[in-house]
Design a protein around this motif. Structure first.
Motif, PDB file in Angstrom:
ATOM      1  N   SER A 145       0.848  -1.193   0.000  1.00 15.05           N
ATOM      2  CA  SER A 145       0.000   0.000   0.000  1.00 15.05           C
ATOM      3  C   SER A 145       0.881   1.239   0.000  1.00 15.05           C
ATOM      4  O   SER A 145       2.067   1.159   0.317  1.00 15.05           O
ATOM      5  CB  SER A 145      -0.941  -0.019   1.204  1.00 15.05           C
ATOM      6  N   CYS A 146       0.285   2.407  -0.363  1.00  9.16           N
ATOM      7  CA  CYS A 146       1.119   3.590  -0.620  1.00  9.16           C
ATOM      8  C   CYS A 146       1.563   4.299   0.655  1.00  9.16           C
ATOM      9  O   CYS A 146       2.589   4.975   0.675  1.00  9.16           O
ATOM     10  CB  CYS A 146       0.372   4.563  -1.538  1.00  9.16           C
ATOM     11  N   GLY A 147       0.776   4.177   1.723  1.00 12.29           N
ATOM     12  CA  GLY A 147       1.133   4.831   2.981  1.00 12.29           C
ATOM     13  C   GLY A 147       0.767   6.301   3.048  1.00 12.29           C
ATOM     14  O   GLY A 147       0.914   6.929   4.108  1.00 12.29           O
ATOM     15  N   THR A 148       0.281   6.882   1.942  1.00 15.19           N
ATOM     16  CA  THR A 148       0.025   8.327   1.955  1.00 15.19           C
ATOM     17  C   THR A 148      -1.411   8.719   1.594  1.00 15.19           C
ATOM     18  O   THR A 148      -1.825   9.843   1.879  1.00 15.19           O
ATOM     19  CB  THR A 148       0.961   9.057   0.962  1.00 15.19           C
ATOM     20  N   CYS A 149      -2.184   7.834   0.993  1.00 15.02           N
ATOM     21  CA  CYS A 149      -3.544   8.221   0.583  1.00 15.02           C
ATOM     22  C   CYS A 149      -4.445   8.365   1.818  1.00 15.02           C
ATOM     23  O   CYS A 149      -4.065   7.997   2.931  1.00 15.02           O
ATOM     24  CB  CYS A 149      -4.128   7.214  -0.408  1.00 15.02           C
ATOM     25  N   GLU A 150      -5.653   8.881   1.607  1.00 12.89           N
ATOM     26  CA  GLU A 150      -6.612   9.096   2.699  1.00 12.89           C
ATOM     27  C   GLU A 150      -6.788   7.835   3.548  1.00 12.89           C
ATOM     28  O   GLU A 150      -6.809   7.888   4.786  1.00 12.89           O
ATOM     29  CB  GLU A 150      -7.960   9.505   2.071  1.00 12.89           C
ATOM     30  N   PHE A 151      -6.903   6.685   2.897  1.00 16.12           N
ATOM     31  CA  PHE A 151      -7.222   5.444   3.620  1.00 16.12           C
ATOM     32  C   PHE A 151      -6.000   4.903   4.360  1.00 16.12           C
ATOM     33  O   PHE A 151      -6.116   4.425   5.481  1.00 16.12           O
ATOM     34  CB  PHE A 151      -7.824   4.422   2.642  1.00 16.12           C
ATOM     35  N   CYS A 152      -4.821   5.004   3.720  1.00 15.88           N
ATOM     36  CA  CYS A 152      -3.588   4.608   4.419  1.00 15.88           C
ATOM     37  C   CYS A 152      -3.361   5.503   5.635  1.00 15.88           C
ATOM     38  O   CYS A 152      -2.992   5.026   6.707  1.00 15.88           O
ATOM     39  CB  CYS A 152      -2.385   4.700   3.483  1.00 15.88           C
ATOM     40  N   GLN A 153      -3.605   6.799   5.474  1.00 19.70           N
ATOM     41  CA  GLN A 153      -3.392   7.754   6.564  1.00 19.70           C
ATOM     42  C   GLN A 153      -4.229   7.408   7.780  1.00 19.70           C
ATOM     43  O   GLN A 153      -3.813   7.603   8.917  1.00 19.70           O
ATOM     44  CB  GLN A 153      -3.760   9.172   6.096  1.00 19.70           C
ATOM     45  N   MET A 170      -7.589  -0.561   2.116  1.00 25.45           N
ATOM     46  CA  MET A 170      -8.470   0.286   1.307  1.00 25.45           C
ATOM     47  C   MET A 170      -7.658   1.285   0.495  1.00 25.45           C
ATOM     48  O   MET A 170      -8.225   2.174  -0.147  1.00 25.45           O
ATOM     49  CB  MET A 170      -9.470   1.020   2.208  1.00 25.45           C
ATOM     50  N   CYS A 171      -6.339   1.144   0.509  1.00 19.58           N
ATOM     51  CA  CYS A 171      -5.437   2.034  -0.231  1.00 19.58           C
ATOM     52  C   CYS A 171      -5.920   2.182  -1.675  1.00 19.58           C
ATOM     53  O   CYS A 171      -6.245   1.200  -2.333  1.00 19.58           O
ATOM     54  CB  CYS A 171      -4.021   1.447  -0.216  1.00 19.58           C
ATOM     55  N   THR A 172      -5.937   3.426  -2.164  1.00 24.36           N
ATOM     56  CA  THR A 172      -6.427   3.659  -3.522  1.00 24.36           C
ATOM     57  C   THR A 172      -5.457   3.113  -4.573  1.00 24.36           C
ATOM     58  O   THR A 172      -5.833   2.939  -5.721  1.00 24.36           O
ATOM     59  CB  THR A 172      -6.651   5.167  -3.766  1.00 24.36           C
ATOM     60  N   SER A 173      -4.192   2.857  -4.155  1.00 24.88           N
ATOM     61  CA  SER A 173      -3.276   2.210  -5.106  1.00 24.88           C
ATOM     62  C   SER A 173      -2.778   0.882  -4.543  1.00 24.88           C
ATOM     63  O   SER A 173      -1.631   0.492  -4.736  1.00 24.88           O
ATOM     64  CB  SER A 173      -2.120   3.147  -5.467  1.00 24.88           C
TER      65      SER A 173
HETATM   66 ZN   LIG Z   1      -2.699   4.264   0.202  1.00 25.59          ZN
END
Ligand SMILES: [Zn+2]
Length: 343
Positions: free
Chosen positions: A92-100, A106-109
């Motif tokens: 997961s990206c660690g920075t999108c709304e869901f990761c945050q 639920m990460c968008t990427s």
């Molecule tokens: Zn993410």
């Protein structure tokens, strides 16, 4: 390096054993000598082709692996060359709304290794260093490779999403499959009473050995009727259903008032018969779940490492027999996880 791959989608016959270029280590990643890779139902869907999803070909399937770290990318700390590691398949990206907010799944990427990226049925893979998780010598490579995807999925589904509590009753549909094996054991550790539904006496014996309290052969009896008998007509608090089309209606009928139906897949079909009256009149919750965070993986792994839960490897195949391994998965023949031995 040797790899199992396919150059077109189709049946097990599209799987080829051949040579592909070895992946290159990048900063923050490690290269792992794969020793074993386990199969999941998702591998069949990826091989057949997922509607609306284009996978670059050739594609190496496989989401689960265990092996030995053989090269560290720049800046990697925490794992060493020679460590025996299993692999967290989620990226997961660690920075999108869901990761945050802590919902990595639920990460968008969001990417699953083996679905969105090249998989594990090969001699060497490069993965983010944080995805490499050391495991104790008490586990073989085959056992370690059988753990991650099904245990993380089961933990998030039952504990995080399903909110299973001590003293509750839970029905597990398809209980002898990979996720079921994990669900039975996690539900017992959580203090629940486990009703296991499977298709043969042999599969139900496995469920019993993992701690299931009530065994139901769904080929021979009506699951919902048996649940009513066993619970004084009340129904169970939670049903786990990743079978889908063939079990969904019985799952709804098996729940108590206010009960929770959790699903993480639909191996027999996506469009089941449903009856909305069960959902609104009896105030049921239908809850989706997929994969899990690193914490949701580490929680069941620690219990396995401590000997409180165990991996169940049902069959081991050599790389050259990968097509047979997929056929065994499709025929639901194995009792427990199917593992491909690499190297
Ligand atoms: Zn993410």
């Amino acid at each position: 390096m040797k790899a199992i791959f396919f150059e077109r989608h189709g049946g097990p016959e599209v799987l080829t054993l051949g040579d592909l270029p070895e992946p290159v280590t990048r900063p923050g990643t490690v290269k792992v000598d794969v020793r074993a890779a386990s199969l999941n139902h998702l591998d069949l869907f990826v091989r057949r082709g997922l509607p609306g999803m284009t996978i670059p070909l050739p594609h190496i399937p496989g989401c689960d692996a265990a092996g030995v770290v053989n090269e560290l990318g720049e800046g990697v700390t925490g794992v060493k060359i020679g460590d025996r590691v299993l692999m967290n398949p989620s990226i997961s990206c660690g920075t999108c709304e869901f990761c945050q907010r802590g919902d990595a799944t639920m990460c968008t990427s969001y990417q699953l290794i083996g679905e969105h990226t090249s998989g594990t049925c090969c001699e060497r893979i490069v993965i983010p260093a944080e995805n490499a998780i050391p495991f104790p010598d008490s586990l073989s490579f085959e056992q370690a490779a059988s753990l991650p995807l099904v245990f993380v999925t089961a933990w998030r589904m039952l504990i995080t999403r399903g909110r299973l509590r001590a003293g509750e009753d839970v029905l597990i549909q398809g209980a002898s499959a990979g996720v079921g094996i994990a669900c039975i054991q996690i539900a017992k550790v959580a203090g629940a009473r486990v009703f296991a539904a499977a298709s043969s006496a042999e599969k139900l014996d496995l469920c019993r050995s993992l701690g299931a309290d009530v065994l139901i052969n769904y080929e021979q009896e009506d699951v919902a009727k048996r649940i009513r008998q066993e619970t004084s007509r009340r129904g169970v608090d939670v049903v786990v259903d990743y079978v889908g089309k063939t079990t969904w209606l019985r799952s709804l009928q098996s729940l108590c008032r206010g009960g929770r139906l959790v699903t993480c897949g639909a191996t027999t079909g996506y469009n089941p018969e449903e009856d909305l009256r069960h959902i609104f009149y009896r105030q049921l919750e239908v809850i989706g779940s997929t994969m899990g965070s690193r914490n949701e993986l580490m929680a069941p792994l620690q219990l396995v490492f401590a000997g409180r839960m165990r991996p169940v490897v049902g069959a081991v195949f050599d790389m050259k027999d990968a097509a047979d391994a997929h056929r065994a998965m499709e025929a639901r023949r194995a009792l427990g996880k199917i593992v491909i031995r690499v190297n």
